[in-house]
Design a protein around this motif. Structure first.
Motif, short mmCIF file in Angstrom:
data_model
loop_
_atom_site.label_atom_id
_atom_site.label_comp_id
_atom_site.label_asym_id
_atom_site.label_seq_id
_atom_site.Cartn_x
_atom_site.Cartn_y
_atom_site.Cartn_z
N VAL A 1 60.74 -13.39 -34.83
CA VAL A 1 61.62 -14.09 -33.88
C VAL A 1 61.42 -15.60 -33.99
N GLU A 2 60.17 -16.05 -34.16
CA GLU A 2 59.94 -17.49 -34.32
C GLU A 2 60.63 -18.02 -35.58
N GLU A 3 60.58 -17.26 -36.66
CA GLU A 3 61.25 -17.70 -37.88
C GLU A 3 62.76 -17.66 -37.73
N MET A 4 63.27 -16.69 -37.00
CA MET A 4 64.70 -16.65 -36.71
C MET A 4 65.11 -17.88 -35.90
N LEU A 5 64.29 -18.27 -34.95
CA LEU A 5 64.59 -19.46 -34.15
C LEU A 5 64.61 -20.71 -35.03
N ARG A 6 63.61 -20.85 -35.90
CA ARG A 6 63.57 -22.02 -36.80
C ARG A 6 64.79 -22.02 -37.70
N TRP A 7 65.10 -20.88 -38.26
CA TRP A 7 66.15 -20.78 -39.28
C TRP A 7 67.54 -20.94 -38.68
N THR A 8 67.77 -20.31 -37.54
CA THR A 8 69.12 -20.32 -36.97
C THR A 8 69.34 -21.50 -36.04
N CYS A 9 68.30 -21.94 -35.34
CA CYS A 9 68.37 -23.11 -34.46
C CYS A 9 69.67 -23.11 -33.65
N PRO A 10 69.72 -22.38 -32.54
CA PRO A 10 70.98 -22.18 -31.81
C PRO A 10 71.68 -23.46 -31.36
N LEU A 11 70.96 -24.56 -31.22
CA LEU A 11 71.59 -25.85 -30.89
C LEU A 11 71.26 -26.86 -31.98
N HIS A 12 72.27 -27.52 -32.52
CA HIS A 12 72.04 -28.51 -33.57
C HIS A 12 71.36 -29.77 -33.03
N TYR A 13 71.71 -30.19 -31.83
CA TYR A 13 71.22 -31.49 -31.37
C TYR A 13 71.24 -31.59 -29.86
N PHE A 14 70.51 -32.60 -29.34
CA PHE A 14 70.73 -33.17 -28.02
C PHE A 14 70.64 -34.69 -28.15
N ARG A 15 71.29 -35.35 -27.24
CA ARG A 15 71.36 -36.82 -27.27
C ARG A 15 70.46 -37.44 -26.21
N ARG A 16 69.99 -38.65 -26.49
CA ARG A 16 69.35 -39.51 -25.51
C ARG A 16 70.02 -40.89 -25.56
N THR A 17 69.75 -41.70 -24.54
CA THR A 17 70.29 -43.06 -24.50
C THR A 17 69.12 -44.03 -24.29
N ALA A 18 69.05 -45.06 -25.13
CA ALA A 18 67.94 -46.02 -25.05
C ALA A 18 68.04 -46.86 -23.78
N THR A 19 66.97 -46.89 -23.00
CA THR A 19 66.94 -47.66 -21.75
C THR A 19 66.51 -49.10 -21.98
N ALA A 20 66.00 -49.39 -23.17
CA ALA A 20 65.55 -50.74 -23.52
C ALA A 20 65.56 -50.85 -25.03
N ASP A 21 65.47 -52.08 -25.55
CA ASP A 21 65.33 -52.24 -26.99
C ASP A 21 64.08 -51.50 -27.45
N ALA A 22 64.19 -50.79 -28.57
CA ALA A 22 63.08 -49.95 -29.02
C ALA A 22 63.08 -49.88 -30.54
#
Length: 398
Positions: free
Chosen positions: A274-295
């Motif tokens: 199941v762990e390998e299935m999770l790694r391989w299939t990765c049900p979500l491609h991405y999530f976003r964040r927004t920079a609160t300051a220059d970084a």
């Protein structure tokens, strides 16, 4: 290389591994244009995704939510009440309130009920023989589990799944809808959650809604409005990720009969698989964040207000972390995949999804002697959700 990983069409044949590898090797913090103007930073290496995930002060989930596309104002306000769209300190008490209901002991108590649901589904599918695996098996289990956990009337389960699909697969012609329909789905689902919370306030019942709406954390209770947004997150995540995990994982086993038989004959291997299935299939491609300051990320300057996208399905194949990442290996010893995210926003339902997948496989091998594809599966057309929408199969009963 011409990189376009925004277009949903880039994902209709699965993870675009060639583009992702090029990014990891040549431009790990990549500026990607957005078709409506501006752009966003794409973070593709495992270590850099972890860095962004951990630094919630600099990289906010709350400022612009977790989608690369900006949400309309009214939807954004509601989305910010979801745990995945909160920053501390607002995030912490509500997460603790939920996590107390997903303890190992609680999951152990749920196992018999989940197994009974799985067995009922297998028996129904066995009598049909040829099915769309995604809808009739992989999709039905998480819908039934979430519906039962929340004590939602059974006749509402199809509507719950439809609301979920509209929000996560809006860009797919078979699952999505117009922008108005997508926005309405979010509002309608939240309204339904609010109604359920109002009905069960002080009810004394032991379903998940009643347990959440009637407890206090740090002297504060979960309000009906907070629960409405939380309800959307629990129901959507509970449907989409587990459906993708089970269907995509089974597809990989069908392609590798020797691994299928190993799991069939040795159930002790299933948790690692199941762990390998999770790694391989990765049900979500991405999530976003927004920079609160220059970084800065890996030497690349990031300006305050910039969007930063953590590309989980690229990080899960990072050669710097995983040996032979393009090998589907159910015996992998070290598997620090990011299929459930990382840090304070690590998926609350991660262990529930693992439990559902394990029980599903155990019950599937008990009920069926084999499974055959009767046609090519079709991926969801989405730059966010990774999974099949169709996988026609023939089930071979024991």
């Amino acid at each position: 290389m011409n990189i376009d990983i925004y277009s949903p069409d880039a994902y209709t044949t699965g993870i675009p591994h060639e583009q992702f590898k090029w990014l990891r090797d040549n431009d790990p913090i990549h500026w990607h244009a957005h078709p409506e103007g501006g752009g966003y930073w794409v973070v593709s290496r495992h270590a850099d995704v972890i860095t962004v995930s951990r630094d919630f002060k600099t990289f906010s989930a709350e400022q612009g939510f977790v989608l690369v596309d900006d949400l309309p104002g009214d939807i954004l306000d509601m989305a910010r009440n979801q745990l995945l769209g909160m920053d501390p300190p607002k995030h912490s008490p509500l997460r603790r309130a939920v996590i107390t209901r997903f303890t190992s002991r609680r999951l152990e108590q749920l196992e018999p009920a989940i197994r009974e649901i799985a067995r009922g589904m297998m028996e129904t599918a066995r009598n049909i023989g040829e099915v769309n695996f995604v809808e009739s098996l992989a999709g039905d289990l998480p819908t039934a589990v979430i519906g039962s956990l929340l004590d939602i009337p059974r006749d509402m389960w199809p509507q719950m799944r439809r609301w979920s699909d509209l929000q996560t697969s809006a860009s797919d012609p078979d699952l999505g809808g117009t922008p108005e329909e997508v926005n309405n789905a979010s509002i309608e689902m939240g309204t339904y959650g609010f109604q359920l919370a109002c009905e069960r306030k002080d009810s004394g019942a032991d379903d998940l809604i009643s347990l959440l709406i009637n407890q206090e954390v740090e002297g504060e209770s979960v309000s009906e409005a907070e629960f409405a947004s939380l309800f959307v997150q629990i129901a959507v995540a509970g449907n989409e990720t587990t459906r993708g995990l089970i269907s995509s994982g089974m597809y990989e086993l069908i392609q590798r009969p020797e691994l299928y038989r190993q799991l069939e004959q040795n159930p002790d291997l299933i948790p690692g698989a199941v762990e390998e299935m999770l790694r391989w299939t990765c049900p979500l491609h991405y999530f976003r964040r927004t920079a609160t300051a220059d970084a800065e990320i890996a030497g690349q300057a990031i300006a305050q207000g910039d969007k930063v996208v953590m590309l989980y399905s690229a990080a899960n194949f990072d050669e710097r972390v995983f040996d032979n990442p393009m090998e589907f290996n159910i015996h992998r010893d070290s598997n620090p995949h990011l299929a459930f995210g990382h840090g304070i926003h690590l998926c609350l339902g991660a262990n529930l999804a693992r439990l559902e997948a394990r029980i599903f496989l155990e019950e599937f091998f008990r009920e069926f002697g084999g499974i055959e594809l009767t046609g090519e599966p079709a991926f969801i057309r989405s730059n966010m959700v990774h999974g099949f929408k169709q996988m026609p199969v023939r089930l071979l009963p024991r």
